[in-house]
Motif scaffolding. Structure first.
Motif: not given
Length: 443
Positions: A142-158
Motif C-alpha cells: 500500500k505504501g509503495v503504491d501510494t508513493q509511486n504515484e507521488v514520485v510520478k507526479e513529482e517527476k512530471r511537475l519538476r
C-alpha cells in the motif's frame, strides 16, 4: 519532498548570528556503528535533529537477474514518511506540526538526509521519530503504491513538464558511460513500476542501517542528557553489514562528444559544454568553484557582462561546478538571444575560457572572489539547520567534520596560478560533451 513549515517563524529557524564563529561539536559512536555529532547552541530554544544515510541515486536497487532499478534512494525519501510500527500511516507530518515542528528530506546521487526542527523541549520526540524511521518503518504494498504515484507526479511537475527540466539528465547520460551518475536521481518510472516489494525491503535492509548513517543534533541541548537520549532510542537498533561499492571508472574523454536533446517544453534552444572533473574532495574541485564564480557569479561576472549586458547575445549564461563524491560535472550553459546561434554563443564562451588558460585573472577580481567565498562561508554556518546539514555532509562525504571550520582556509589558499592551471587542465574542447538542447518542434 515538499517543504513542511508550521508553527515556527522562519526567522527563528535561521537565527544564530552572522559572524564566522568556530562551530564547536562533539562526536561519539554507538556500539552498533551509528556515528553521532552534537553541536550545542543555547541562543534560541530550538533543536535540529538530522540523519544522513550513505545512500543516494547512484546506488541502484534490484539485482542482476531482474535488472538494476534506478531511483530507489529518492523513492525511499518519500516512502520512509509513510509510517512506522508506532507511528500510524499518514500521521507523520501531523505529529510534527502538532508539536510545533517542521521537517523535510532530500536526496542526491550520493546521500539521503532527513531532518526535523522542533522547540527544544521536543528533542526527545525528534530522536524517537528518527529511531522509528530506522528501526520500525512499515514497508508494504500500500505504501509503495501510494508513493509511486507521488514520485510520478513529482517527476512530471519538476522535470517532464518543466522548461529545461531534462537538461541535467541529458548532460549526465552523455558525460558518464560506466558510472551510475549517468542515471536520473528521480529514477525511471518503469523501474519503480517493475520493482517488487521484496526488492524494496532488501534495499532498506542493505542501506538504512545505523553503521551506514550519521545522526546530528544541533541547537538548544544539554550534551549529557542528549547523549543519554541517543543511547535510549538508537543503541538497540541492530548493526548491519556495511555496504561496499565497486563502481567502474570512466575512461578519459579525449574527443569532443556532440549530443542533441529535444525538449517539448521550450521554444528557445540552449547550449551546454560539460566537462568531467574530480570529485569534491580534491583540491582542484575547490579551484573550479572559484572559476565558476568568476565566470558567472552575479551581474558583474565575466560572462554575464560580456554576453548579456555588453554584446546582448544571451538571455542567460551560467558556469556551474556540480560537486559529487566520485566525479564532478563542470557545465557552461547559455541561452542565445535574438538571431544569435548556439554556435556563436559557445564560441564566445570558449574565448573567455582561453583567456583564463593563458592569463592570470586580475588582482581586483581575485580579491572579489575571496570576499565572495568568505561571505558564503559565514552564511553557510548562520543557522542551526545549515550547521546540522554541514556537519553531516562533512562527516559522510568528506570524512572530515572539522571542514565546517577550516574549508574556508582551502579557498583562501588558492592562487591565481592555480585558477589558470585548473582551467587549462580540465576545460578543453576535446574533453567535453557539447550538448545542443533544442525545442522538440525543430526535430
Amino acid at each position: 519532498m515538499k517543504k513542511i513549515i508550521v508553527s515556527i517563524a522562519l526567522g527563528c529557524l535561521l537565527t544564530a548570528g552572522m559572524h564566522a564563529q568556530k562551530v564547536e561539536f562533539k562526536e561519539f559512536d554507538l556500539d552498533n556503528g551509528l556515528h553521532v555529532i552534537m553541536h550545542q547552541d543555547n541562543s534560541a530554544p530550538l533543536v535540529t535533529v538530522g540523519v544522513m544515510y550513505d545512500v543516494g541515486g547512484k546506488d541502484l536497487g534490484g539485482n542482476q537477474e531482474d535488472g538494476n532499478r534506478t531511483g530507489f534512494a529518492h523513492f525511499f525519501e518519500h516512502l520512509l514518511f509513510e509510517g512506522t510500527k508506532n507511528i500510524e500511516r499518514g500521521s507523520w507530518f501531523e505529529l510534527v506540526s502538532s508539536n510545533g515542528g517542521a521537517n523535510n528530506a532530500n536526496t542526491s546521487l550520493d546521500r539521503t538526509y532527513y531532518y526535523e526542527v522542533f522547540p527544544s523541549n521536543n528533542l526527545e520526540l525528534a530522536l524517537w521519530m528518527e529511531s522509528e524511521r530506522m528501526l520500525h518503518p512499515v514497508i508494504d504494498q500500500k505504501g509503495v503504491d501510494t508513493q509511486n504515484e507521488v514520485v510520478k507526479e513529482e517527476k512530471r511537475l519538476r522535470y517532464d513538464n518543466q522548461p529545461y527540466g531534462q537538461l541535467l539528465f541529458a548532460v549526465s547520460e552523455n558525460l558518464f558511460e560506466k558510472h551510475p551518475y549517468k542515471y536520473k536521481n528521480v529514477g525511471e518510472m518503469e523501474d519503480l513500476d517493475a520493482a517488487t516489494l521484496d526488492e524494496f525491503n532488501a534495499y532498506f535492509d542493505k542501506w538504512y542501517i545505523p553503521n551506514n548513517a550519521v545522526l546530528v543534533i544541533t541547537g538548544d541541548i544539554d550534551e549529557s542528557k542528549t547523549k543519554d537520549l541517543v543511547e535510549k532510542y538508537f543503541s538497540g537498533i541492530p548493526k548491519g553489514e556495511k555496504p561496499t561499492r565497486n563502481f567502474m571508472q570512466e575512461d578519459p574523454i579525449t574527443e569532443q562528444i556532440n549530443a542533441t536533446f529535444y525538449d517539448p517544453n521550450i521554444q528557445i534552444p540552449a547550449v551546454i559544454a560539460a566537462y568531467r572533473t574530480p570529485g569534491h574532495g580534491e583540491r582542484d574541485a575547490y579551484v573550479l568553484d572559484m572559476v565558476s564564480t568568476y565566470l558567472s557569479g552575479g551581474k558583474s561576472s565575466v560572462l554575464y557582462k560580456k554576453l548579456v549586458d555588453n554584446q546582448q547575445q544571451a538571455l542567460a549564461v551560467q558556469a556551474v561546478n556540480l560537486s559529487q563524491r566520485d566525479y564532478g560535472t563542470y557545465a557552461l550553459f547559455g541561452i542565445p538571444l535574438g538571431d544569435t546561434t548556439t554556435e556563436t554563443l559557445i564560441t564566445e564562451i570558449d574565448e573567455e575560457i582561453k583567456k583564463m588558460q593563458t592569463e592570470l585573472i586580475s588582482e581586483r577580481d581575485f580579491q572579489k572572489l575571496q570576499n565572495t567565498f568568505e561571505n558564503n562561508f559565514v552564511n553557510s554556518n548562520s543557522g542551526m539547520q545549515g550547521i546540522a546539514s554541514s556537519l553531516a555532509t562533512y562527516y559522510m562525504l568528506y570524512e572530515d567534520v572539522d571542514l565546517i571550520n577550516k574549508e574556508i582556509d582551502i579557498y583562501r589558499s588558492i592562487t591565481r596560478e592555480e585558477i589558470r592551471d585548473a582551467v587549462k587542465k580540465y576545460l578543453n574542447p576535446n574533453q567535453r560533451v557539447l550538448l545542443n538542447y533544442l525545442p522538440e518542434s525543430t526535430k
